[in-house]
Design a protein around this motif. Structure first.
Motif, mmCIF file in Angstrom:
data_model
loop_
_atom_site.group_PDB
_atom_site.id
_atom_site.type_symbol
_atom_site.label_atom_id
_atom_site.label_comp_id
_atom_site.label_asym_id
_atom_site.label_seq_id
_atom_site.Cartn_x
_atom_site.Cartn_y
_atom_site.Cartn_z
ATOM 1 N N PHE A 485 0.837 -1.198 0.000
ATOM 2 C CA PHE A 485 0.000 0.000 0.000
ATOM 3 C C PHE A 485 0.877 1.256 0.000
ATOM 4 C CE2 PHE A 485 -3.786 -2.424 1.502
ATOM 5 C CZ PHE A 485 -4.732 -1.855 0.661
ATOM 6 N N LEU A 486 1.927 1.238 0.826
ATOM 7 C CA LEU A 486 2.795 2.405 0.950
ATOM 8 C C LEU A 486 3.562 2.667 -0.350
ATOM 9 C CD1 LEU A 486 3.668 4.546 3.031
ATOM 10 C CD2 LEU A 486 5.608 3.081 3.590
ATOM 11 N N LYS A 487 3.994 1.598 -1.005
ATOM 12 C CA LYS A 487 4.745 1.757 -2.258
ATOM 13 C C LYS A 487 3.858 2.343 -3.352
ATOM 14 C CE LYS A 487 7.781 -0.680 -5.476
ATOM 15 N NZ LYS A 487 8.400 -1.944 -5.867
ATOM 16 N N ASN A 488 2.573 1.900 -3.368
ATOM 17 C CA ASN A 488 1.580 2.444 -4.305
ATOM 18 C C ASN A 488 2.041 2.351 -5.764
ATOM 19 O OD1 ASN A 488 -0.896 3.621 -4.926
ATOM 20 N ND2 ASN A 488 -0.047 5.687 -4.915
ATOM 21 N N PRO A 489 2.363 1.137 -6.235
ATOM 22 C CA PRO A 489 2.870 0.988 -7.603
ATOM 23 C C PRO A 489 1.734 0.879 -8.616
ATOM 24 C CG PRO A 489 2.848 -1.131 -6.510
ATOM 25 C CD PRO A 489 2.299 -0.142 -5.516
ATOM 26 N N PRO A 490 2.008 1.176 -9.876
ATOM 27 C CA PRO A 490 0.967 1.035 -10.915
ATOM 28 C C PRO A 490 0.685 -0.420 -11.275
ATOM 29 C CG PRO A 490 3.014 1.814 -11.875
ATOM 30 C CD PRO A 490 3.217 1.831 -10.405
ATOM 31 N N ILE A 491 1.640 -1.309 -10.985
ATOM 32 C CA ILE A 491 1.465 -2.743 -11.252
ATOM 33 C C ILE A 491 1.613 -3.485 -9.936
ATOM 34 C CG2 ILE A 491 2.380 -4.764 -12.464
ATOM 35 C CD1 ILE A 491 3.472 -2.801 -14.585
ATOM 36 N N LEU A 492 0.652 -4.361 -9.657
ATOM 37 C CA LEU A 492 0.638 -5.075 -8.380
ATOM 38 C C LEU A 492 0.580 -6.575 -8.632
ATOM 39 C CD1 LEU A 492 0.420 -4.677 -5.255
ATOM 40 C CD2 LEU A 492 -2.065 -4.820 -5.551
ATOM 41 N N ILE A 493 1.449 -7.314 -7.959
ATOM 42 C CA ILE A 493 1.446 -8.775 -8.065
ATOM 43 C C ILE A 493 1.160 -9.353 -6.691
ATOM 44 C CG2 ILE A 493 2.832 -10.812 -8.596
ATOM 45 C CD1 ILE A 493 4.402 -9.097 -10.585
ATOM 46 N N LEU A 494 0.082 -10.097 -6.591
ATOM 47 C CA LEU A 494 -0.332 -10.723 -5.335
ATOM 48 C C LEU A 494 -0.160 -12.231 -5.474
ATOM 49 C CD1 LEU A 494 -3.628 -8.683 -4.771
ATOM 50 C CD2 LEU A 494 -1.342 -8.161 -3.898
ATOM 51 N N ASP A 495 0.892 -12.743 -4.865
ATOM 52 C CA ASP A 495 1.197 -14.173 -4.945
ATOM 53 C C ASP A 495 0.695 -14.861 -3.680
ATOM 54 O OD1 ASP A 495 2.196 -16.690 -5.284
ATOM 55 O OD2 ASP A 495 4.268 -16.093 -5.621
ATOM 56 N N GLU A 496 -0.534 -15.399 -3.748
ATOM 57 C CA GLU A 496 -1.168 -16.026 -2.575
ATOM 58 C C GLU A 496 -1.190 -15.051 -1.400
ATOM 59 O OE1 GLU A 496 -2.646 -18.864 -2.453
ATOM 60 O OE2 GLU A 496 -1.995 -19.813 -4.304
ATOM 61 N N THR A 522 -3.292 -5.502 -11.961
ATOM 62 C CA THR A 522 -3.065 -6.430 -10.852
ATOM 63 C C THR A 522 -3.035 -7.866 -11.344
ATOM 64 O OG1 THR A 522 -4.228 -4.923 -9.364
ATOM 65 C CG2 THR A 522 -3.864 -7.160 -8.577
ATOM 66 N N LEU A 523 -1.978 -8.579 -10.960
ATOM 67 C CA LEU A 523 -1.897 -10.012 -11.216
ATOM 68 C C LEU A 523 -2.085 -10.727 -9.890
ATOM 69 C CD1 LEU A 523 -0.053 -8.705 -13.575
ATOM 70 C CD2 LEU A 523 0.807 -11.033 -13.807
ATOM 71 N N VAL A 524 -2.999 -11.680 -9.875
ATOM 72 C CA VAL A 524 -3.282 -12.419 -8.652
ATOM 73 C C VAL A 524 -3.000 -13.892 -8.889
ATOM 74 C CG1 VAL A 524 -4.997 -12.968 -6.897
ATOM 75 C CG2 VAL A 524 -5.098 -10.760 -8.068
ATOM 76 N N ILE A 525 -2.088 -14.452 -8.110
ATOM 77 C CA ILE A 525 -1.855 -15.895 -8.144
ATOM 78 C C ILE A 525 -2.626 -16.491 -6.980
ATOM 79 C CG2 ILE A 525 -0.133 -17.729 -7.977
ATOM 80 C CD1 ILE A 525 1.921 -15.738 -9.020
ATOM 81 N N ALA A 526 -3.455 -17.468 -7.252
ATOM 82 C CA ALA A 526 -4.296 -18.006 -6.177
ATOM 83 C C ALA A 526 -4.584 -19.475 -6.406
ATOM 84 C CB ALA A 526 -5.598 -17.219 -6.096
ATOM 85 N N HIS A 527 -4.555 -20.222 -5.294
ATOM 86 C CA HIS A 527 -5.067 -21.588 -5.293
ATOM 87 C C HIS A 527 -6.503 -21.595 -4.771
ATOM 88 C CE1 HIS A 527 -0.733 -22.838 -5.483
ATOM 89 N NE2 HIS A 527 -1.273 -23.693 -6.327
ATOM 90 N N ARG A 528 -6.788 -20.651 -3.889
ATOM 91 C CA ARG A 528 -8.140 -20.529 -3.349
ATOM 92 C C ARG A 528 -8.963 -19.731 -4.358
ATOM 93 N NH1 ARG A 528 -8.513 -18.286 2.677
ATOM 94 N NH2 ARG A 528 -6.829 -19.790 2.892
ATOM 95 N N LEU A 529 -9.724 -20.432 -5.179
ATOM 96 C CA LEU A 529 -10.372 -19.798 -6.330
ATOM 97 C C LEU A 529 -11.493 -18.851 -5.952
ATOM 98 C CD1 LEU A 529 -10.440 -22.766 -8.877
ATOM 99 C CD2 LEU A 529 -8.690 -21.045 -8.495
#
Length: 571
Positions: A485-496, A522-529
């Protein structure tokens, strides 16, 4: 390699030359003592000239008072120069480590690298100080002694300097190779024991959970015994070396006494001359000792310096091109075109991947374990270089942008959260080091962790232990989210990013993540669909590549792998 080593003297050449000047002055004063002694015994005492005797003794006393000051300069500032050089090397090594690719860290153990940064350079520091000084003093003392002794009795001087001293030097040089190999082995084994120790301490909870304390003891004992054996071999070589040198130097004294005594008997020289020879032999032995000590120190220090150079010679394969451009305010339109990647240049993790992630959209990547979901995301900030194809952001190949501007544009919240040893505030601040306290608090509020932080006695200044060990898994994850949140980047990757959260906290944080994702790619990697149902696009990735993509409803209606994965979680 020697030239590379001497380059580290350049920033400290002023101290270096002061050190050598003082060492030269010490050598000259030491060379004067036997000459003064011979003059007193041969000229002043037989003549009964007390004034000359006291004048000469006063001069000697004054010279040795000056020598004390010179000794202080050599011992203190010489060591300080060594410390500065060690610090410079450690700085250069650390800076270089920051540039090396992830591939390097994948293939090297942390403890081994720590040993190279810390332990190996300790001996280099001693070599940096004592090496030039010992060689310089040895040469000055040997030359000064030779010049004086040739004037006293050249036959005896030639015997000493042309036969005995070359014999000692020959022995020293021939034994150097054995010492070098022994200390190089010690350095390697020290790295292994550091690695074993770091691994065991970091995994102490796992070891105890599996009651594997005995296994850890046996594993550590093996490393410890290997290190002990290496040191035993090194000290054995050192013992052979010192015994041989000591015997030859004792033999030198005996030869001088025998030949000099014979010359006194034959009246070729007188007793004051023989005494001067004996005193100068002691001065000659000192530089020989220095030289032999330098030989041992050289092998220790250069063993460490070679290991230092081994890392410094590792060229980073991911660097800025000469004409690289700054990625300024990117919109976040990402394209992967025919991307192929493997970790070992043989077994492809990703093959011919084509994917478009529109600016401001949320794209989820799902699929079985080992399909390359995380790997794909690591290619976007160039943590690894693609084998073929290209990754574009806003139509620009990321290889044409500076690494700094590219990675500033990408925020990561990973499955395995890494927190630095320190306080909560320091870890959140890592997202943007120049952020204000109010901005830090705002990021924590959005990450749903401010209530927890303010409930602590020390609040944001609470110490979280090594790697955040004093926090729960969910608390660690929320700190990582606050950092993003603090970094506030234009591209976000959420790996689990919500994998370590309970259901209640997950629902809270999911809302915050949706807010964070709004307006950015935003790229989201998730096993919990269930966490990616509302993504703009879901990409199903398998070991064969992209099998399918679309919205949740579109994929579910197709009755493919996605539907099977979804049903396996909810049926």
């Amino acid at each position: 390699m020697l030239k590379r080593f001497t380059n580290y003297y350049k920033p400290h050449k002023r101290i270096f030359f002061i050190d050598l000047f003082c060492a030269l002055s010490i050598a000259i004063i030491d060379l004067l003592y036997p000459a003064f002694t011979r003059t007193i015994l041969q000229d002043i005492l037989p003549e009964g000239n007390l004034n000359s005797l006291f004048t000469l003794l006063a001069l000697l006393l004054g010279l040795y008072i000056i020598r004390c000051f010179l000794d202080f300069v050599v011992l203190y500032w010489g060591h300080i120069m060594g410390v500065y050089m060690e610090s410079d090397m450690r700085r250069d090594l650390f800076n270089h480590l920051q540039k090396l690719p992830f591939k390097f860290y994948d293939n090297n153990r942390t403890g081994e690298l720590m040993s190279r940064v810390v332990n190996d350079l300790n001996e280099v520091s001693e070599l940096a100080h004592h090496g030039p000084e010992d060689i310089f003093l040895s040469v000055v003392m040997l030359l000064g002694s030779f010049i004086y002794l040739v004037q006293v009795e050249w036959h005896l001087a030639v015997l000493i300097f042309c036969i005995m001293i070359p014999l000692i030097l020959w022995f020293t040089i021939t034994r150097r190779s054995s010492l070098g190999k022994s200390w190089a082995t010690v350095r390697v084994k020290m790295g292994e024991i550091n690695s074993s120790l770091e691994n065991s301490i970091a995994g102490i909870r796992v070891a105890r959970a599996f009651t594997n304390e005995l296994f850890e003891k046996l594993r550590f004992n093996k490393s410890n015994n290997d290190f002990r054996g290496a040191k035993r071999g090194a000290y054995k070589s050192m013992a052979h070396f010192h015994v041989g040198v000591t015997f030859l130097m004792t033999l030198l004294n005996i030869v001088v006494l025998a030949v000099g005594g014979y010359m006194v008997f034959k009246e070729s020289i007188d007793i004051p001359d023989l005494l001067a020879f004996m005193l100068y032999i002691n001065l000659v032995i000192e530089p020989i000792k220095r030289f032999t000590g330098f030989t041992q120190q050289y092998e220790k220090g250069m063993a460490g310096f070679r290991r230092f150079c081994d890392i410094m010679d590792q060229e980073p394969d991911i660097i800025d091109r000469d004409d690289a451009i700054e990625l300024i305010n990117p919109k976040g339109n990402i394209e992967l075109n025919n991307v192929t990647f493997s970790y070992d240049d043989e077994n492809h993790i990703l093959s011919d991947i084509n994917l478009h992630i529109p600016s401001g959209k949320t794209v989820a990547i799902v699929g079985p374990t080992g399909a390359g979901k995380t790997t794909l995301c690591h290619l976007i900030p160039r943590f690894y270089e693609v084998n073929s194809g290209c990754v574009n952001i806003d139509g620009i190949d990321i290889r044409d942008t500076t690494l700094s501007s590219l990675r500033k544009s990408v925020g990561f919240v990973q499955q395995d959260v890494f927190l630095f040893t320190g306080t909560i505030k320091e870890n959140i601040l890592y997202g943007r080091p120049d952020a204000t306290d109010s901005e830090i608090k705002e990021a924590a509020l959005k990450a749903e962790i401010d209530d927890f932080i303010t409930s602590l006695d020390n609040g944001y200044d609470t110490w979280i232990g090594e790697k955040g060990i004093l926090l729960s898994g969910g608390q660690k994850q929320r700190l990582a989210i606050a950092r993003a949140f603090l970094k506030n980047p234009p591209i976000l990757i959420l790996d689990e990013a919500t994998s370590a959260l309970d259901n209640q906290t997950e629902r809270k944080i999911q809302k915050a993540l949706e807010e964070l994702s709004r307006g950015r790619t935003t790229l989201v990697i998730a096993h919990r669909l269930s966490t990616v149902r509302h993504a703009d696009k879901i990409v199903v990735l398998t070991t064969d590549g992209i099998e399918d993509q679309g919205t949740h409803d579109e994929l579910f209606d197709r009755d493919g792998l996605y539907r099977n994965l979804y049903n396996s979680q909810f049926v």
